[in-house]
Enzyme design. Structure first.
Site, PDB file in Angstrom:
ATOM      1  N   GLY A 222       0.920  -1.199   0.025  1.00  0.00           N
ATOM      2  CA  GLY A 222      -0.071  -0.104   0.042  1.00  0.00           C
ATOM      3  C   GLY A 222       0.973   1.475   0.028  1.00  0.00           C
ATOM      4  N   GLY A 251      -3.483  -1.952  -7.794  1.00  0.00           N
ATOM      5  CA  GLY A 251      -2.540  -3.196  -7.607  1.00  0.00           C
ATOM      6  C   GLY A 251      -2.568  -3.883  -9.086  1.00  0.00           C
ATOM      7  CG  ASP A 252      -6.077  -5.277 -10.472  1.00  0.00           C
ATOM      8  OD1 ASP A 252      -5.613  -6.118  -9.914  1.00  0.00           O
ATOM      9  OD2 ASP A 252      -7.103  -4.760 -10.485  1.00  0.00           O
TER      10      ASP A 252
END
Length: 315
Positions: A222, A251-252
């Site tokens: 994060g 995140g992707d």
């Protein structure tokens, strides 16, 4: 070409609201409708970077047809696997302070024949792929071992596999030696069965996953940064981010950046962090283009701050 596999895709509606208030009528200040699912987002980020991608996904009903249309409009090749159930629809509420509330539907249940058709479609397309990115939760009907079977089949075809999933599906796939796994801090903590309070805890947990079979671990922490732990070494990366608008799909985008840059080593990690940092500055689940990236804001080092306390510790 980067082939993505999304066993449980979705139609995602994101509404920007000033603040949440239970029981009140909320008036959105912005609205987006996007094709969703972790693998779908990876394909969208790859396409935004100007690279070829093919998205394999089970699609059913009117929401599934709209997902295919939206991807086609973005120039993304779709390899649909028809299923009887309707593709799920998800809702996200994004507040102006960056807090995101998501409501994810369960999705359709896939029959044994539909499951096999999904695997066969991946096998058929894998011969042209540089990487296969297998991403997201498994829909109803798929056993936790389904990803393990997909990884095994892909490796027999000579393909490299990036796996972004969690829980039993991740643990069952590790013995098949995926080339890279991409857990976030919470998923990493759950996989090793202990909390993560420091960067060092995340490094040690990543080493455990490598011991269980993962060839490399790309761990997202994060706001604290990202780790890459592989047989070639361990690297830690951070990026300056002026403001967070939405972390949907960040995140992707990060995984896409990693694969676009070759999927190994510090250069790929830097690309991953640059893509993730750019994504959080964009609305909804919009994926960054090369113009959105700020490589100069990224720092990659082998001097991992093992004692640094995580801003977002994982229980």
């Amino acid at each position: 070409m980067i082939l993505t596999v999304t066993p449980n895709p979705s139609l995602d509606r994101t509404y920007e609201v000033p603040a949440l208030a239970r029981g009140e009528v909320l008036r959105a200040t912005g609205e987006r409708v996007d094709p969703g699912g972790k693998g779908v987002n990876v394909s969208r980020a790859v396409a935004a970077a100007g690279r070829r991608t093919v998205a394999v996904l089970p699609l059913g009903g009117a929401p599934g047809a709209l997902v295919a249309d939206l991807l086609d409009a973005r120039g993304i090749e779709v390899a649909p696997v028809p299923v009887a159930g309707a593709t799920r629809s998800n809702i996200a509420l994004a507040e102006t302070d960056g807090v995101l509330t998501k409501i994810n539907a369960p999705g359709p249940e896939l029959s044994p024949a539909e499951q096999e058709s999904l695997l066969e479609t991946v096998r058929r397309l894998s011969r042209d792929a540089d990487w296969i990115a297998c991403c997201g939760s498994l829909p109803r009907g798929l056993a936790p071992s389904w990803y393990a079977e997909l990884v095994a089949r892909a490796h027999r075809a000579g393909c490299r596999i990036a796996l972004d999933t969690s829980g039993p599906a991740l643990l069952r796939a590790l013995p098949e030696r995926p080339d890279v796994v991409k857990p976030n801090a919470e998923e990493l903590a759950r996989a090793v069965g202990r909390p993560l309070a420091t960067v060092g805890d995340a490094v040690r947990a990543s080493v455990v996953l490598r011991g269980l079979g993962a060839r490399a671990v790309l761990a997202s922490l994060g706001a604290d940064g990202q780790l890459l732990v592989s047989g070639a070494g361990t690297w830690f990366a951070t990026a300056r981010v002026s403001a967070v608008r939405s972390n949907v799909g960040a995140g992707d985008a990060s995984l896409a950046g990693f694969l676009i840059a070759g999927g190994a080593g510090p250069g790929a990690l830097a690309s991953a962090v640059a893509h993730g940092a750019a994504a959080v500055r964009l609305p909804g689940s919009e994926m960054p283009t090369p113009a959105d990236l700020d490589p100069a804001a990224v720092t990659v080092t082998t001097e991992v701050p093992m004692d640094r306390v995580l801003k977002e510790p994982a229980p």
